[in-house]
Design a protein around this motif. Structure first.
Motif, PDB file in Angstrom:
ATOM      1  N   ALA A   1       0.833  -1.205   0.000  1.00 47.84           N
ATOM      2  CA  ALA A   1       0.000   0.000   0.000  1.00 47.84           C
ATOM      3  C   ALA A   1       0.869   1.257   0.000  1.00 47.84           C
ATOM      4  O   ALA A   1       0.537   2.245  -0.665  1.00 47.84           O
ATOM      5  CB  ALA A   1      -0.951  -0.013   1.187  1.00 47.84           C
ATOM      6  N   ALA A   2       1.985   1.223   0.724  1.00 47.56           N
ATOM      7  CA  ALA A   2       2.898   2.368   0.737  1.00 47.56           C
ATOM      8  C   ALA A   2       3.498   2.611  -0.644  1.00 47.56           C
ATOM      9  O   ALA A   2       3.551   3.757  -1.110  1.00 47.56           O
ATOM     10  CB  ALA A   2       4.000   2.154   1.775  1.00 47.56           C
ATOM     11  N   ILE A   3       3.928   1.558  -1.311  1.00 44.26           N
ATOM     12  CA  ILE A   3       4.482   1.702  -2.660  1.00 44.26           C
ATOM     13  C   ILE A   3       3.431   2.287  -3.594  1.00 44.26           C
ATOM     14  O   ILE A   3       3.713   3.196  -4.392  1.00 44.26           O
ATOM     15  CB  ILE A   3       5.012   0.352  -3.186  1.00 44.26           C
ATOM     16  N   TYR A   4       2.205   1.796  -3.484  1.00 45.66           N
ATOM     17  CA  TYR A   4       1.109   2.308  -4.304  1.00 45.66           C
ATOM     18  C   TYR A   4       0.890   3.800  -4.033  1.00 45.66           C
ATOM     19  O   TYR A   4       0.795   4.600  -4.962  1.00 45.66           O
ATOM     20  CB  TYR A   4      -0.159   1.503  -4.014  1.00 45.66           C
ATOM     21  N   ALA A   5       0.838   4.192  -2.752  1.00 46.81           N
ATOM     22  CA  ALA A   5       0.622   5.595  -2.391  1.00 46.81           C
ATOM     23  C   ALA A   5       1.772   6.471  -2.864  1.00 46.81           C
ATOM     24  O   ALA A   5       1.560   7.592  -3.355  1.00 46.81           O
ATOM     25  CB  ALA A   5       0.427   5.725  -0.882  1.00 46.81           C
ATOM     26  N   ILE A   6       3.006   5.977  -2.740  1.00 40.31           N
ATOM     27  CA  ILE A   6       4.187   6.708  -3.217  1.00 40.31           C
ATOM     28  C   ILE A   6       4.070   6.975  -4.710  1.00 40.31           C
ATOM     29  O   ILE A   6       4.337   8.084  -5.186  1.00 40.31           O
ATOM     30  CB  ILE A   6       5.477   5.927  -2.885  1.00 40.31           C
ATOM     31  N   CYS A   7       3.652   5.975  -5.462  1.00 34.33           N
ATOM     32  CA  CYS A   7       3.498   6.143  -6.914  1.00 34.33           C
ATOM     33  C   CYS A   7       2.355   7.098  -7.241  1.00 34.33           C
ATOM     34  O   CYS A   7       2.469   7.912  -8.165  1.00 34.33           O
ATOM     35  CB  CYS A   7       3.271   4.789  -7.583  1.00 34.33           C
ATOM     36  N   GLN A   8       1.265   7.019  -6.496  1.00 35.01           N
ATOM     37  CA  GLN A   8       0.127   7.907  -6.739  1.00 35.01           C
ATOM     38  C   GLN A   8       0.488   9.368  -6.459  1.00 35.01           C
ATOM     39  O   GLN A   8       0.177  10.242  -7.257  1.00 35.01           O
ATOM     40  CB  GLN A   8      -1.069   7.496  -5.864  1.00 35.01           C
ATOM     41  N   LEU A   9       1.132   9.619  -5.337  1.00 31.94           N
ATOM     42  CA  LEU A   9       1.439  10.994  -4.931  1.00 31.94           C
ATOM     43  C   LEU A   9       2.780  11.489  -5.448  1.00 31.94           C
ATOM     44  O   LEU A   9       3.119  12.654  -5.272  1.00 31.94           O
ATOM     45  CB  LEU A   9       1.385  11.122  -3.405  1.00 31.94           C
ATOM     46  N   GLU A  10       3.539  10.586  -6.063  1.00 32.71           N
ATOM     47  CA  GLU A  10       4.837  10.926  -6.642  1.00 32.71           C
ATOM     48  C   GLU A  10       5.789  11.532  -5.613  1.00 32.71           C
ATOM     49  O   GLU A  10       6.487  12.509  -5.880  1.00 32.71           O
ATOM     50  CB  GLU A  10       4.657  11.850  -7.851  1.00 32.71           C
ATOM     51  N   THR A  11       5.817  10.933  -4.443  1.00 32.71           N
ATOM     52  CA  THR A  11       6.748  11.309  -3.388  1.00 32.71           C
ATOM     53  C   THR A  11       6.991  10.093  -2.505  1.00 32.71           C
ATOM     54  O   THR A  11       6.112   9.255  -2.361  1.00 32.71           O
ATOM     55  CB  THR A  11       6.213  12.458  -2.513  1.00 32.71           C
ATOM     56  N   ASN A  12       8.174  10.008  -1.940  1.00 31.49           N
ATOM     57  CA  ASN A  12       8.434   8.895  -1.029  1.00 31.49           C
ATOM     58  C   ASN A  12       8.491   9.360   0.423  1.00 31.49           C
ATOM     59  O   ASN A  12       8.907   8.611   1.297  1.00 31.49           O
ATOM     60  CB  ASN A  12       9.705   8.132  -1.413  1.00 31.49           C
ATOM     61  N   CYS A  13       8.064  10.576   0.678  1.00 32.40           N
ATOM     62  CA  CYS A  13       8.057  11.086   2.051  1.00 32.40           C
ATOM     63  C   CYS A  13       6.641  10.959   2.624  1.00 32.40           C
ATOM     64  O   CYS A  13       5.939  11.947   2.830  1.00 32.40           O
ATOM     65  CB  CYS A  13       8.561  12.520   2.091  1.00 32.40           C
ATOM     66  N   LEU A  14       6.230   9.700   2.835  1.00 31.18           N
ATOM     67  CA  LEU A  14       4.909   9.372   3.370  1.00 31.18           C
ATOM     68  C   LEU A  14       5.066   8.503   4.603  1.00 31.18           C
ATOM     69  O   LEU A  14       6.035   7.755   4.717  1.00 31.18           O
ATOM     70  CB  LEU A  14       4.097   8.571   2.340  1.00 31.18           C
ATOM     71  N   VAL A  15       4.080   8.581   5.483  1.00 34.92           N
ATOM     72  CA  VAL A  15       4.028   7.676   6.624  1.00 34.92           C
ATOM     73  C   VAL A  15       2.635   7.068   6.705  1.00 34.92           C
ATOM     74  O   VAL A  15       1.655   7.678   6.283  1.00 34.92           O
ATOM     75  CB  VAL A  15       4.364   8.378   7.963  1.00 34.92           C
ATOM     76  N   THR A  16       2.570   5.854   7.241  1.00 39.34           N
ATOM     77  CA  THR A  16       1.282   5.223   7.499  1.00 39.34           C
ATOM     78  C   THR A  16       0.693   5.862   8.744  1.00 39.34           C
ATOM     79  O   THR A  16       1.316   5.855   9.798  1.00 39.34           O
ATOM     80  CB  THR A  16       1.457   3.707   7.743  1.00 39.34           C
ATOM     81  N   LYS A  17      -0.502   6.418   8.602  1.00 36.28           N
ATOM     82  CA  LYS A  17      -1.175   7.042   9.745  1.00 36.28           C
ATOM     83  C   LYS A  17      -2.188   6.096  10.377  1.00 36.28           C
ATOM     84  O   LYS A  17      -2.355   6.069  11.592  1.00 36.28           O
ATOM     85  CB  LYS A  17      -1.877   8.325   9.312  1.00 36.28           C
ATOM     86  N   HIS A  18      -2.850   5.305   9.539  1.00 31.91           N
ATOM     87  CA  HIS A  18      -3.963   4.509  10.053  1.00 31.91           C
ATOM     88  C   HIS A  18      -4.211   3.317   9.127  1.00 31.91           C
ATOM     89  O   HIS A  18      -4.099   3.440   7.917  1.00 31.91           O
ATOM     90  CB  HIS A  18      -5.213   5.402  10.078  1.00 31.91           C
ATOM     91  N   ILE A  19      -4.514   2.192   9.714  1.00 36.29           N
ATOM     92  CA  ILE A  19      -5.019   1.051   8.961  1.00 36.29           C
ATOM     93  C   ILE A  19      -6.332   0.673   9.629  1.00 36.29           C
ATOM     94  O   ILE A  19      -6.349   0.334  10.810  1.00 36.29           O
ATOM     95  CB  ILE A  19      -4.045  -0.138   8.937  1.00 36.29           C
TER      96      ILE A  19
END
Length: 136
Positions: free
Chosen positions: A33-51
């Protein structure tokens, strides 16, 4: 939902009942899911906040190939919410569903949330353009 990745269930992925350990499945879900979000937002500075809710439906056994289906559910000002479906590649049987996985974009220096400037409509167009490029 697009199925973008696959993994082979190996002996060290199993629990005492010789099926895929739930903790390993969650590790894979968070990573995929993180890889998917990184590709969607075009940034790798993301953190998981909630599952959010995670529902286990069936077992995966050693030697099974599992695949991960991901889709964007919601886009916030600083966040993206995705859903991840894990299923058996051969049987298409659902192994588990993780809903409401929220990632937040952070400023790399302050580590505080920052706006990403994306919209759900824009991401849908971006995804369609990628699909068209790949001739899928």
């Amino acid at each position: 939902m697009r199925f973008l990745s696959r993994r082979l269930v190996m002996p060290n992925d199993l629990n005492y009942a010789n099926s895929l350990f739930g903790g390993r499945a969650l590790e894979w879900i968070d990573e995929e899911a993180a890889i998917y979000a990184i590709c969607q937002l075009e940034t790798n500075c993301l953190v998981t906040k909630h599952i959010g809710e995670i529902s286990f439906e069936s077992a995966a056994l050693q030697g099974d190939v599992v695949e991960f289906g991901l889709e964007t559910k919601k886009v916030g000002r600083t966040s993206i919410t995705v859903t991840c479906l894990v299923r058996n590649k051969a049987t298409k049987k659902t192994i588990c569903l993780a809903d409401d996985i929220v990632f937040v974009q952070l400023d790399p220096n302050t580590r505080l949330p920052i706006p990403h400037g994306k919209t759900l409509e824009g991401l849908k167009k971006q995804t369609q353009a990628e699909i068209d490029t790949l001739n899928m």
